[in-house]
Design an enzyme around this catalytic site. Structure first.
Site, PDB file in Angstrom:
ATOM      1  N   SER A   1     -11.388  -0.953  -0.392  1.00 19.92           N
ATOM      2  CA  SER A   1     -10.054  -0.918   0.206  1.00 19.92           C
ATOM      3  C   SER A   1     -10.086  -1.339   1.666  1.00 19.92           C
ATOM      4  O   SER A   1      -9.111  -1.881   2.195  1.00 19.92           O
ATOM      5  CB  SER A   1      -9.473   0.495   0.138  1.00 19.92           C
ATOM      6  OG  SER A   1      -8.758   0.706  -1.050  1.00 19.92           O
TER       7      SER A   1
ATOM      8  N   ASP B   1       0.832  -1.199   0.000  1.00 18.62           N
ATOM      9  CA  ASP B   1       0.000   0.000   0.000  1.00 18.62           C
ATOM     10  C   ASP B   1       0.869   1.253   0.000  1.00 18.62           C
ATOM     11  O   ASP B   1       1.932   1.283  -0.613  1.00 18.62           O
ATOM     12  CB  ASP B   1      -0.922  -0.037   1.216  1.00 18.62           C
ATOM     13  CG  ASP B   1      -2.293   0.543   0.932  1.00 18.62           C
ATOM     14  OD1 ASP B   1      -2.392   1.774   0.798  1.00 18.62           O
ATOM     15  OD2 ASP B   1      -3.268  -0.231   0.837  1.00 18.62           O
TER      16      ASP B   1
ATOM     17  N   ALA C   1      -7.815  -8.751  -8.458  1.00 15.75           N
ATOM     18  CA  ALA C   1      -8.875  -9.445  -7.727  1.00 15.75           C
ATOM     19  C   ALA C   1      -9.513 -10.597  -8.499  1.00 15.75           C
ATOM     20  O   ALA C   1      -9.902 -11.608  -7.916  1.00 15.75           O
ATOM     21  CB  ALA C   1      -9.953  -8.445  -7.313  1.00 15.75           C
TER      22      ALA C   1
ATOM     23  N   HIS D   1      -3.693   5.866   3.651  1.00 15.65           N
ATOM     24  CA  HIS D   1      -4.468   4.713   3.184  1.00 15.65           C
ATOM     25  C   HIS D   1      -3.952   3.405   3.771  1.00 15.65           C
ATOM     26  O   HIS D   1      -4.713   2.607   4.337  1.00 15.65           O
ATOM     27  CB  HIS D   1      -4.425   4.669   1.652  1.00 15.65           C
ATOM     28  CG  HIS D   1      -5.370   3.690   1.034  1.00 15.65           C
ATOM     29  ND1 HIS D   1      -5.036   2.375   0.805  1.00 15.65           N
ATOM     30  CD2 HIS D   1      -6.633   3.846   0.575  1.00 15.65           C
ATOM     31  CE1 HIS D   1      -6.052   1.753   0.236  1.00 15.65           C
ATOM     32  NE2 HIS D   1      -7.038   2.628   0.082  1.00 15.65           N
TER      33      HIS D   1
ATOM     34  N   ASN E   1     -14.287  -0.198  -6.824  1.00 15.86           N
ATOM     35  CA  ASN E   1     -15.329   0.744  -6.423  1.00 15.86           C
ATOM     36  C   ASN E   1     -16.083   1.360  -7.603  1.00 15.86           C
ATOM     37  O   ASN E   1     -16.634   2.443  -7.482  1.00 15.86           O
ATOM     38  CB  ASN E   1     -14.711   1.868  -5.595  1.00 15.86           C
ATOM     39  CG  ASN E   1     -14.093   1.362  -4.314  1.00 15.86           C
ATOM     40  OD1 ASN E   1     -14.579   0.409  -3.718  1.00 15.86           O
ATOM     41  ND2 ASN E   1     -13.013   1.987  -3.894  1.00 15.86           N
TER      42      ASN E   1
END
Length: 415
Positions: free
Chosen positions: A283, A76, A231, A123, A218
């Site tokens: 997230s 990240d 993913a 984040h 998203n």
């Protein structure tokens, strides 16, 4: 970077490089998240217990496992260890910064020379907190696996952007330092299919027995149904976002590749320097599931990665008997995942009891009056009539007796 690890690429970002962004629903970049609060030691501390934790019986959950000795790689924007809930949760010695030194224009990349424990975006610090934040007096927020260890791998810049190339390197680094779980809360911009190198790196992690958890994305407004990367690759546990009603959050990406859903709306977590902030996005759903994976791994260290994934999917709260393109196999249920675990399974299966529940036997509906009911009704009327008649006769006799007594009294001169 770990001394024995050598990155396969140290190339600067180029226009041909597939970009990745950490996931926030409004802009798909992390800078929007940081605007929700300032990062300082005096930052707001969340006093209560966040709703995403209220849905879990933490005492029952932690009686099974707290994630001890499990290493979770957070790829990240870095993880800030100055937040007191993360100071003891992060293994600083294993952290690394994989940002390229220069961008496509030859300009220095901001943060490229900082440590993995520096997070200007916030984040990665949020993600890590949801997984393994330690308990702290004065707040009800805590990570789902409060004894797990975070490995901070910084591969996203000050704007939350990274590349498929550096993500591949990050995954291989996680393999090298023997991570048990990898959390990837980002995907390729515009759902671009990345090159073979990233796919190969993911497969190498799976072959090494690592549970790979990634955000579904998203871009789900309007019912979008598309694959996101990494993913949607086989073996990766793709996590969608759910709301307080256990339904898909409006922004959450849908698709057949979604494995499960987890809370992703109004998610409280740790931020740099101290305190907490709220944010939305897949997230923050992914680390919720990564935390559960860490708990299972600690309790069942010999279980294979695919068995841990299957356990999470099989015990999720289903919306239908089988797989749902909106929330996968359902919304993750941490307690069930840790308690309904008599034996490992290889893959989830449909739960027919959820849709074939035996309906209650309806009461018999009789139109009109049966002979038995008519007889009972008439008998009731007769009984009531007799009672009224007896009462009337008894009352009349008493009145007559009293009248005779008064008449005799008057005749004798007595009132």
């Amino acid at each position: 970077m770990h001394s024995a690890f050598r990155a396969r690429t140290a190339l600067p970002v180029t226009t041909a490089t597939v970009l990745l962004t950490v996931l926030c629903p409004s802009t798909a970049t992390a800078d929007s998240a940081s605007s929700q609060c300032t990062f300082s030691k005096e930052n707001h501390k969340y006093v209560g217990t966040p709703w995403a934790l209220q849905r879990v019986n933490l005492d029952e959950l932690w009686s099974q496992s707290k994630g001890k000795n499990v290493k979770v790689a957070v790829i990240d924007t870095g993880v800030d260890t100055t937040n007191p809930q993360l100071t003891d949760a992060v293994d600083v010695s294993l952290g690394t910064n994989l940002l390229p030194r220069k961008d496509s224009k030859g300009q220095p990349v901001e943060g490229a020379r900082s440590k993995a424990t520096t997070d200007t975006v916030g984040h990665g610090t949020r993600v890590a907190g949801i997984i393994a934040a330690r308990p702290m007096k004065g707040t009800g927020f805590v990570g789902l696996a409060p004894e797990a260890t975070i490995i901070p791998i910084k591969q996203n810049d000050a704007e939350g952007h990274g590349t498929a190339a550096t993500l591949a390197v990050a995954i291989r680094y996680a393999i090298h330092v023997k991570a048990d779980v990898i959390n990837i809360s980002q995907d390729t911009a515009n759902a671009v299919v990345p090159g073979d190198d990233l796919h190969q790196a993911v497969n190498e992690a799976l072959d090494a027995g690592i549970v790979v958890v990634a955000s579904a994305g998203n871009d789900g407004l309007g019912g979008n149904d598309k694959k996101t990367y990494p993913a949607s690759w086989a073996g990766v546990l793709a996590v969608a976002a759910s709301d307080r009603n256990n339904e898909r959050a409006a922004f959450s990406q849908s698709g057949d590749f979604v494995g499960v859903a987890a809370p992703g709306v109004d998610m409280i977590s740790t931020v740099p320097k101290g305190g907490h902030c709220s944010d939305n996005g897949t997230s923050f759903s992914a680390p919720y599931v990564a935390g559960v994976a860490a708990l299972i791994k600690a309790k069942h260290p010999k279980w294979k990665a695919r068995e841990i994934v299957a356990q999470i999917e099989q015990t999720a709260e289903r919306s239908i008997a089988g797989h749902d393109r909106l929330v996968g196999w359902g919304v993750v249920d941490p307690v069930r995942a840790l308690t309904e675990d008599d034996h490992p399974i290889e893959a989830p299966h449909s739960d027919t009891d959820l849709t074939h529940v035996k309906a209650p036997t309806p009461a018999e509906l009789t139109l009109g009056e049966t002979p038995q009911e008519r007889t009972a009704r008439i008998a009731t009327y007769i009984a009531i009539g007799v009672a009224v008649l007896v009462a009337g006769l008894s009352g009349g006799a008493v009145a007559l007796r009293d009248a005779r007594r008064r008449r005799r009294g008057l005749e004798r001169g007595i009132l």
